[in-house]
Design a protein around this motif. Structure first.
Motif, PDB file in Angstrom:
ATOM      1  N   UNK A 111      50.577 -10.976 -13.137  1.00  0.00           N
ATOM      2  CA  UNK A 111      49.340 -11.160 -13.895  1.00  0.00           C
ATOM      3  C   UNK A 111      48.146 -11.478 -12.987  1.00  0.00           C
ATOM      4  N   UNK A 112      48.389 -12.085 -11.842  1.00  0.00           N
ATOM      5  CA  UNK A 112      47.321 -12.612 -10.983  1.00  0.00           C
ATOM      6  C   UNK A 112      46.193 -11.616 -10.693  1.00  0.00           C
ATOM      7  N   UNK A 113      46.480 -10.357 -10.308  1.00  0.00           N
ATOM      8  CA  UNK A 113      45.367  -9.429 -10.043  1.00  0.00           C
ATOM      9  C   UNK A 113      44.481  -9.193 -11.265  1.00  0.00           C
ATOM     10  N   UNK A 114      45.068  -9.220 -12.460  1.00  0.00           N
ATOM     11  CA  UNK A 114      44.302  -9.048 -13.696  1.00  0.00           C
ATOM     12  C   UNK A 114      43.351 -10.223 -13.908  1.00  0.00           C
ATOM     13  N   UNK A 115      43.818 -11.424 -13.617  1.00  0.00           N
ATOM     14  CA  UNK A 115      42.961 -12.607 -13.773  1.00  0.00           C
ATOM     15  C   UNK A 115      41.800 -12.576 -12.793  1.00  0.00           C
ATOM     16  N   UNK A 116      42.095 -12.203 -11.561  1.00  0.00           N
ATOM     17  CA  UNK A 116      41.045 -12.133 -10.536  1.00  0.00           C
ATOM     18  C   UNK A 116      40.000 -11.095 -10.938  1.00  0.00           C
ATOM     19  N   UNK A 117      40.460  -9.944 -11.414  1.00  0.00           N
ATOM     20  CA  UNK A 117      39.530  -8.885 -11.821  1.00  0.00           C
ATOM     21  C   UNK A 117      38.712  -9.304 -13.048  1.00  0.00           C
ATOM     22  N   UNK A 118      39.367  -9.934 -14.020  1.00  0.00           N
ATOM     23  CA  UNK A 118      38.649 -10.401 -15.214  1.00  0.00           C
ATOM     24  C   UNK A 118      37.601 -11.443 -14.840  1.00  0.00           C
ATOM     25  N   UNK A 119      37.931 -12.311 -13.902  1.00  0.00           N
ATOM     26  CA  UNK A 119      36.976 -13.314 -13.435  1.00  0.00           C
ATOM     27  C   UNK A 119      35.756 -12.627 -12.818  1.00  0.00           C
ATOM     28  N   UNK A 120      35.989 -11.641 -11.973  1.00  0.00           N
ATOM     29  CA  UNK A 120      34.887 -10.925 -11.320  1.00  0.00           C
ATOM     30  C   UNK A 120      33.995 -10.223 -12.341  1.00  0.00           C
ATOM     31  N   UNK A 121      34.586  -9.726 -13.421  1.00  0.00           N
ATOM     32  CA  UNK A 121      33.819  -8.981 -14.424  1.00  0.00           C
ATOM     33  C   UNK A 121      33.054  -9.887 -15.384  1.00  0.00           C
ATOM     34  N   UNK A 122      33.460 -11.141 -15.520  1.00  0.00           N
ATOM     35  CA  UNK A 122      32.844 -12.009 -16.532  1.00  0.00           C
ATOM     36  C   UNK A 122      32.160 -13.243 -15.961  1.00  0.00           C
ATOM     37  N   UNK A 123      32.287 -13.498 -14.666  1.00  0.00           N
ATOM     38  CA  UNK A 123      31.765 -14.748 -14.121  1.00  0.00           C
ATOM     39  C   UNK A 123      30.255 -14.847 -14.306  1.00  0.00           C
ATOM     40  N   UNK A 124      29.805 -16.058 -14.499  1.00  0.00           N
ATOM     41  CA  UNK A 124      28.391 -16.328 -14.702  1.00  0.00           C
ATOM     42  C   UNK A 124      28.210 -17.736 -15.232  1.00  0.00           C
ATOM     43  N   UNK A 125      26.986 -18.083 -15.536  1.00  0.00           N
ATOM     44  CA  UNK A 125      26.686 -19.442 -15.991  1.00  0.00           C
ATOM     45  C   UNK A 125      27.359 -19.794 -17.314  1.00  0.00           C
ATOM     46  N   UNK A 126      27.651 -18.773 -18.122  1.00  0.00           N
ATOM     47  CA  UNK A 126      28.208 -19.027 -19.452  1.00  0.00           C
ATOM     48  C   UNK A 126      29.723 -18.952 -19.514  1.00  0.00           C
ATOM     49  N   UNK A 127      30.371 -18.634 -18.409  1.00  0.00           N
ATOM     50  CA  UNK A 127      31.826 -18.466 -18.404  1.00  0.00           C
ATOM     51  C   UNK A 127      32.444 -19.276 -17.269  1.00  0.00           C
ATOM     52  N   UNK A 128      33.519 -19.967 -17.576  1.00  0.00           N
ATOM     53  CA  UNK A 128      34.245 -20.791 -16.596  1.00  0.00           C
ATOM     54  C   UNK A 128      35.728 -20.429 -16.661  1.00  0.00           C
ATOM     55  N   UNK A 129      36.382 -20.334 -15.519  1.00  0.00           N
ATOM     56  CA  UNK A 129      37.828 -20.123 -15.455  1.00  0.00           C
ATOM     57  C   UNK A 129      38.470 -21.396 -14.907  1.00  0.00           C
ATOM     58  N   UNK A 130      39.520 -21.854 -15.558  1.00  0.00           N
ATOM     59  CA  UNK A 130      40.252 -23.045 -15.138  1.00  0.00           C
ATOM     60  C   UNK A 130      41.740 -22.741 -15.201  1.00  0.00           C
ATOM     61  N   UNK A 131      42.481 -23.171 -14.199  1.00  0.00           N
ATOM     62  CA  UNK A 131      43.921 -22.994 -14.208  1.00  0.00           C
ATOM     63  C   UNK A 131      44.642 -24.283 -14.556  1.00  0.00           C
ATOM     64  N   UNK A 132      45.871 -24.132 -14.971  1.00  0.00           N
ATOM     65  CA  UNK A 132      46.788 -25.264 -15.108  1.00  0.00           C
ATOM     66  C   UNK A 132      47.981 -24.920 -14.237  1.00  0.00           C
ATOM     67  N   UNK A 133      48.124 -25.622 -13.129  1.00  0.00           N
ATOM     68  CA  UNK A 133      49.244 -25.386 -12.220  1.00  0.00           C
ATOM     69  C   UNK A 133      50.433 -26.174 -12.749  1.00  0.00           C
ATOM     70  N   UNK A 134      51.408 -25.454 -13.273  1.00  0.00           N
ATOM     71  CA  UNK A 134      52.440 -25.998 -14.144  1.00  0.00           C
ATOM     72  C   UNK A 134      53.757 -26.282 -13.425  1.00  0.00           C
ATOM     73  N   UNK A 135      54.174 -27.524 -13.479  1.00  0.00           N
ATOM     74  CA  UNK A 135      55.501 -27.955 -13.013  1.00  0.00           C
ATOM     75  C   UNK A 135      55.888 -27.466 -11.622  1.00  0.00           C
ATOM     76  N   UNK A 136      54.977 -27.623 -10.686  1.00  0.00           N
ATOM     77  CA  UNK A 136      55.289 -27.298  -9.294  1.00  0.00           C
ATOM     78  C   UNK A 136      56.152 -28.395  -8.695  1.00  0.00           C
ATOM     79  N   UNK A 137      56.900 -28.040  -7.663  1.00  0.00           N
ATOM     80  CA  UNK A 137      57.740 -29.031  -6.994  1.00  0.00           C
ATOM     81  C   UNK A 137      56.897 -30.040  -6.210  1.00  0.00           C
ATOM     82  N   UNK A 138      55.712 -29.607  -5.764  1.00  0.00           N
ATOM     83  CA  UNK A 138      54.795 -30.523  -5.079  1.00  0.00           C
ATOM     84  C   UNK A 138      53.376 -30.024  -5.261  1.00  0.00           C
ATOM     85  N   UNK A 139      52.414 -30.913  -5.042  1.00  0.00           N
ATOM     86  CA  UNK A 139      51.013 -30.556  -5.208  1.00  0.00           C
ATOM     87  C   UNK A 139      50.560 -29.562  -4.138  1.00  0.00           C
TER      88      UNK A 139
END
Length: 196
Positions: free
Chosen positions: A96-124
């Motif tokens: 999925x990652x390339x799709x997210x990066x591309x969607x971010x590039x197409x929609x980024x701006x003052x009115x749009x924010x992307x935030x991740x949730x890094x889920x259940x990793x073994x370490x930070x």
């Protein structure tokens, strides 16, 4: 004599199957093992849209990010926010990652924010390295315990999952499973176009 040959052949076949089964278990990737340990679930990638009158209360997502800062969804009110739940051990997240990066590039701006949730990793430390490799530049909240399913009102229960929040912080759309660029861009644009 014939019975003995059949029995020997049967024992040999069962032994071969057991050996193959053992080899495939030994050959299991680290991400597959990690996914089993944390109870990975996959969605089918179909989107659910919520009409403005059917949306719940604003999402309350806050915490420390993988780069040591803090993030609070209340600070993002007035913008459309894309929240993506991901993990380094999650195979569908990598696809999925390339799709997210591309969607971010197409929609980024003052009115749009992307935030991740890094889920259940073994370490930070694991999340930032993988995020960098995938091209993520967005902040990601570190979620070792899996509490985000509650914060996201039970609508993001698979890895990956993506939600689009409206300007009030309410869930306007959710995709359990991998999202595509066109699906995500469309949901963001539709949510941006809503009357304030």
């Amino acid at each position: 004599m014939k019975t003995r040959r059949l029995t020997s052949a049967l024992v040999a076949s069962v032994s071969a199957l057991a050996l193959v089964g053992g080899l495939s278990a030994c050959g299991e990737s680290a991400s597959e093992k990690a996914a089993k340990e944390v109870g990975s679930r996959n969605g089918d990638g179909s989107m659910t849209l919520f009409a403005p009158q059917d949306r719940g209360a604003p999402v309350e997502l806050a915490g420390e990010t993988i780069d040591g800062k803090t993030r609070d969804s209340a600070d993002e009110r007035g913008r459309v926010v894309v929240v993506n739940l991901w993990a380094s051990w999650c195979g569908p997240c990598a696809k999925e990652a390339p799709h997210l990066v591309e969607a971010y590039e197409k929609t980024k701006g003052d009115d749009v924010e992307f935030v991740g949730i890094n889920y259940r990793e073994s370490s930070k430390a694991t999340g930032p390295a993988q995020g960098k490799e995938w091209g993520f530049t967005r902040p990601s909240v570190y979620d070792k315990s899996g509490r985000t399913a509650i914060a996201m009102q039970g609508k993001m229960t698979t890895q990956p999952s993506t939600a689009v929040l409206d300007r009030e912080g309410r869930i306007a759309a959710v995709v359990p499973g991998p999202v595509t660029t066109s699906t995500l861009v469309g949901a963001v644009e539709d949510t941006l176009a809503e009357a304030g």
